[in-house]
Scaffold this active site. Structure first.
Site, PDB file in Angstrom:
ATOM      1  N   CYS A 234       0.817  -1.312  -0.005  1.00 14.49           N
ATOM      2  CA  CYS A 234       0.099   0.103   0.073  1.00 14.49           C
ATOM      3  C   CYS A 234       1.041   1.161   0.089  1.00 14.49           C
ATOM      4  CB  CYS A 234      -0.851  -0.189   1.180  1.00 14.49           C
ATOM      5  SG  CYS A 234      -2.320  -1.268   1.185  1.00 14.49           S
TER       6      CYS A 234
ATOM      7  N   HIS B  62      -3.475   7.415   1.716  1.00 12.17           N
ATOM      8  CA  HIS B  62      -3.705   6.207   1.566  1.00 12.17           C
ATOM      9  C   HIS B  62      -5.106   5.670   1.912  1.00 12.17           C
ATOM     10  CE1 HIS B  62      -4.137   1.844   0.872  1.00 12.17           C
ATOM     11  NE2 HIS B  62      -3.699   1.522   2.065  1.00 12.17           N
TER      12      HIS B  62
ATOM     13  N   ASN C 179     -10.044   0.137  -0.293  1.00 13.28           N
ATOM     14  CA  ASN C 179      -8.694   0.113  -0.114  1.00 13.28           C
ATOM     15  C   ASN C 179      -8.076  -0.754  -1.383  1.00 13.28           C
ATOM     16  OD1 ASN C 179      -5.938  -0.181   0.107  1.00 13.28           O
ATOM     17  ND2 ASN C 179      -5.993  -0.791   2.355  1.00 13.28           N
TER      18      ASN C 179
HETATM   19  N1  ACO Z   1     -18.144  -7.935   9.754  1.00 17.83           N
HETATM   20  C1  ACO Z   1     -18.626  -8.289  11.107  1.00 17.83           C
HETATM   21  N2  ACO Z   1     -17.929  -8.231  12.005  1.00 17.83           N
HETATM   22  C2  ACO Z   1     -16.250  -8.327  11.765  1.00 17.83           C
HETATM   23  C3  ACO Z   1     -16.014  -8.126  10.292  1.00 17.83           C
HETATM   24  C4  ACO Z   1     -16.848  -8.074   9.484  1.00 17.83           C
HETATM   25  N3  ACO Z   1     -16.439  -8.005   8.193  1.00 17.83           N
HETATM   26  N4  ACO Z   1     -14.752  -8.404  10.259  1.00 17.83           N
HETATM   27  C5  ACO Z   1     -14.225  -8.640  11.616  1.00 17.83           C
HETATM   28  N5  ACO Z   1     -15.302  -8.641  12.463  1.00 17.83           N
HETATM   29  C6  ACO Z   1     -15.523  -8.807  13.797  1.00 17.83           C
HETATM   30  C7  ACO Z   1     -14.183  -9.571  14.497  1.00 17.83           C
HETATM   31  O1  ACO Z   1     -14.387 -11.183  14.217  1.00 17.83           O
HETATM   32  C8  ACO Z   1     -14.345  -9.156  15.763  1.00 17.83           C
HETATM   33  O2  ACO Z   1     -15.100 -10.058  16.519  1.00 17.83           O
HETATM   34  P1  ACO Z   1     -14.935 -10.491  18.151  1.00 17.83           P
HETATM   35  O3  ACO Z   1     -14.937  -9.346  18.965  1.00 17.83           O
HETATM   36  O4  ACO Z   1     -16.387 -11.517  18.388  1.00 17.83           O
HETATM   37  O5  ACO Z   1     -13.883 -11.209  17.834  1.00 17.83           O
HETATM   38  C9  ACO Z   1     -14.639  -7.845  15.845  1.00 17.83           C
HETATM   39  O6  ACO Z   1     -15.360  -7.641  14.578  1.00 17.83           O
HETATM   40  C10 ACO Z   1     -13.623  -6.774  16.012  1.00 17.83           C
HETATM   41  O7  ACO Z   1     -12.774  -7.007  15.228  1.00 17.83           O
HETATM   42  P2  ACO Z   1     -11.192  -6.325  14.889  1.00 17.83           P
HETATM   43  O8  ACO Z   1     -10.601  -6.864  13.984  1.00 17.83           O
HETATM   44  O9  ACO Z   1     -10.933  -6.093  16.287  1.00 17.83           O
HETATM   45  O10 ACO Z   1     -12.046  -5.046  14.306  1.00 17.83           O
HETATM   46  P3  ACO Z   1     -11.380  -3.581  14.078  1.00 17.83           P
HETATM   47  O11 ACO Z   1     -12.306  -2.555  14.790  1.00 17.83           O
HETATM   48  O12 ACO Z   1      -9.893  -3.414  14.210  1.00 17.83           O
HETATM   49  O13 ACO Z   1     -11.715  -3.688  12.380  1.00 17.83           O
HETATM   50  C11 ACO Z   1     -10.320  -3.468  10.453  1.00 17.83           C
HETATM   51  C12 ACO Z   1     -11.085  -4.457  11.516  1.00 17.83           C
HETATM   52  C13 ACO Z   1     -11.387  -3.013   9.708  1.00 17.83           C
HETATM   53  C14 ACO Z   1      -9.838  -4.519   9.539  1.00 17.83           C
HETATM   54  C15 ACO Z   1      -9.377  -2.719  11.033  1.00 17.83           C
HETATM   55  O14 ACO Z   1      -8.594  -3.378  12.145  1.00 17.83           O
HETATM   56  C16 ACO Z   1      -8.310  -2.120  10.044  1.00 17.83           C
HETATM   57  O15 ACO Z   1      -8.864  -1.388   9.137  1.00 17.83           O
HETATM   58  N6  ACO Z   1      -6.914  -2.514  10.108  1.00 17.83           N
HETATM   59  C17 ACO Z   1      -6.132  -1.518   9.218  1.00 17.83           C
HETATM   60  C18 ACO Z   1      -5.965  -2.062   7.855  1.00 17.83           C
HETATM   61  C19 ACO Z   1      -4.954  -1.629   7.280  1.00 17.83           C
HETATM   62  O16 ACO Z   1      -4.742  -0.153   7.353  1.00 17.83           O
HETATM   63  N7  ACO Z   1      -4.211  -2.257   6.524  1.00 17.83           N
HETATM   64  C20 ACO Z   1      -2.620  -1.618   6.148  1.00 17.83           C
HETATM   65  C21 ACO Z   1      -3.031  -1.372   4.525  1.00 17.83           C
HETATM   66  S1  ACO Z   1      -3.145  -2.605   3.721  1.00 17.83           S
HETATM   67  C22 ACO Z   1      -1.869  -3.397   2.861  1.00 17.83           C
HETATM   68  O17 ACO Z   1      -0.924  -3.093   2.998  1.00 17.83           O
HETATM   69  C23 ACO Z   1      -2.089  -4.535   1.798  1.00 17.83           C
END
Ligand code: ACO
Length: 318
Positions: free
Chosen positions: A114, A245, A275
């Site tokens: 990214c 980004h 993304n």
């Molecule tokens: N729908 C519903 N629930 C979900 C989903 C979904 N699509 N995905 C995860 N959950 C659930 C999880 O299972 C978890 O449930 P639990 O509490 O029962 O275990 C709960 O939601 C919370 O999960 P988290 O992973 O803690 O959720 P978070 O608020 O962190 O959001 C997300 C997840 C959107 C992925 C976020 O962490 C994020 O954006 N992370 C950064 C991504 C990023 O910037 N990547 C770098 C660039 S990409 C690259 O380089 C390829």
């Protein structure tokens, strides 16, 4: 002094739109969860036969048309991608042929996931500042849908496909003031596609520990904002636009807060694009320039964070 300056941009998104409702019909998720946690409403997904080079070509053609230049005046092509058409030749070489560029200019790919577009922009800027090249086509393009496990709700709601392009040209005034590149290979377990050529794997899809990536990204992007401002003797109030980004609206909001920048001065495409990895920043830049939001002379801070981990920024006068 020679500086580089962006003279034109172009963007391309595949025709097929996948909204959150479609994902709700495929996996255990909800429109509310996706919008609240990521800021995404819909994304574009490439056709089965549509490749990274196809998308890069469309974005590059738009940038060339906007610049009103002959493609054969380009002296270098860099494509930032993690999803190249082939192992080799590079997507940049495939693109050179597609664009009918027959001047034997240098062409190569850069892989920093990214952060790839920022890495490519930084390399191009250095070639121009050194006087070696005068016009460089920099493209960011990814067909993430091919490396998504469509049963993994932690990743499939976030990633999407698209391409953006800029043309950099040598000039006597900046342009690009500075670029800042970083990586830390300690965190490969948090975000990866654990399969490749020299180390084949049985899961050639994205794996992400989202919440751990999230925390690291917020802290690191805060630090790079400070680094970029300090390197240029600027203060927060000097920044006209943040062009981040488009990873997650909450990461973007945290960076804007760090800059004391109102969200009206942040280029946001995540709701419509998702993304798009390498395509994300040049697509955002193109959309804001095309809409007339970013105006000539304004100061832009571009920043990205991605797998590796890699992260980087660029400070630009448009
Ligand atoms: N729908 C519903 N629930 C979900 C989903 C979904 N699509 N995905 C995860 N959950 C659930 C999880 O299972 C978890 O449930 P639990 O509490 O029962 O275990 C709960 O939601 C919370 O999960 P988290 O992973 O803690 O959720 P978070 O608020 O962190 O959001 C997300 C997840 C959107 C992925 C976020 O962490 C994020 O954006 N992370 C950064 C991504 C990023 O910037 N990547 C770098 C660039 S990409 C690259 O380089 C390829």
């Amino acid at each position: 002094m020679i500086y580089s300056r962006i003279i034109a941009t172009g963007g391309y998104l595949p025709a097929r739109v996948m909204d959150n409702a479609e994902l709700v019909s495929m996996i255990d998720t909800s429109d509310e969860w996706i919008q609240e946690r990521t800021g995404i409403r819909k994304r574009h997904i490439a056709a089965a036969d549509e490749t990274t080079c196809d998308m890069a070509e469309q974005a590059a053609r738009k940038a060339l048309a906007a610049a009103e230049i002959d493609a054969n005046t380009i002296d270098q092509i860099i494509v930032a991608t993690t999803t190249p058409d082939w192992i080799f030749p590079s997507t940049a070489c495939l693109l050179q042929e597609r664009l009918g560029i027959n001047n034997n200019c240098a062409a190569f790919d850069v892989q920093a996931v990214c952060t790839g577009f920022i890495y490519a922009l930084s390399i191009a800027d250095k070639f121009i500042r050194s006087g070696e090249h005068k016009r460089i086509l920099v493209v960011g393009a990814d067909v993430n849908s091919r490396i998504i496990d469509w049963t993994d709700r932690g990743t499939c709601v976030i990633f999407a496909d698209g391409a953006g392009a800029v043309i950099l040209e040598a000039g006597t005034e900046p342009g690009i003031y500075s670029t800042h590149l970083h990586a830390n290979g300690k965190y490969t377990d948090l975000l990866n596609v654990p399969a490749g050529v020299s180390k084949p794997g049985d899961y050639p899809y994205m794996k992400m520990k989202g919440n751990e990536v999230f925390k690291f990204a917020v802290n690191t992007l805060g630090d790079i904002v400070d680094e970029t401002l300090a390197a240029n003797n600027l203060t927060k109030s000097d920044i006209d636009w943040l062009v981040p980004h488009q990873a997650n609206i909450r990461i973007i909001t945290a960076t804007a807060k760090k800059l004391d920048l109102p969200m009206e001065r942040v280029v946001l495409t995540i709701a419509e694009h998702g993304n798009t990895s390498g395509g994300s920043i040049p697509l955002a830049l193109d959309s804001a320039i095309t809409a007339g939001d970013i105006k000539p002379g304004e100061i832009l801070l571009l920043e990205a964070f991605g797998a590796g981990f890699t992260w980087g920024s660029a400070l630009i006068r448009y």
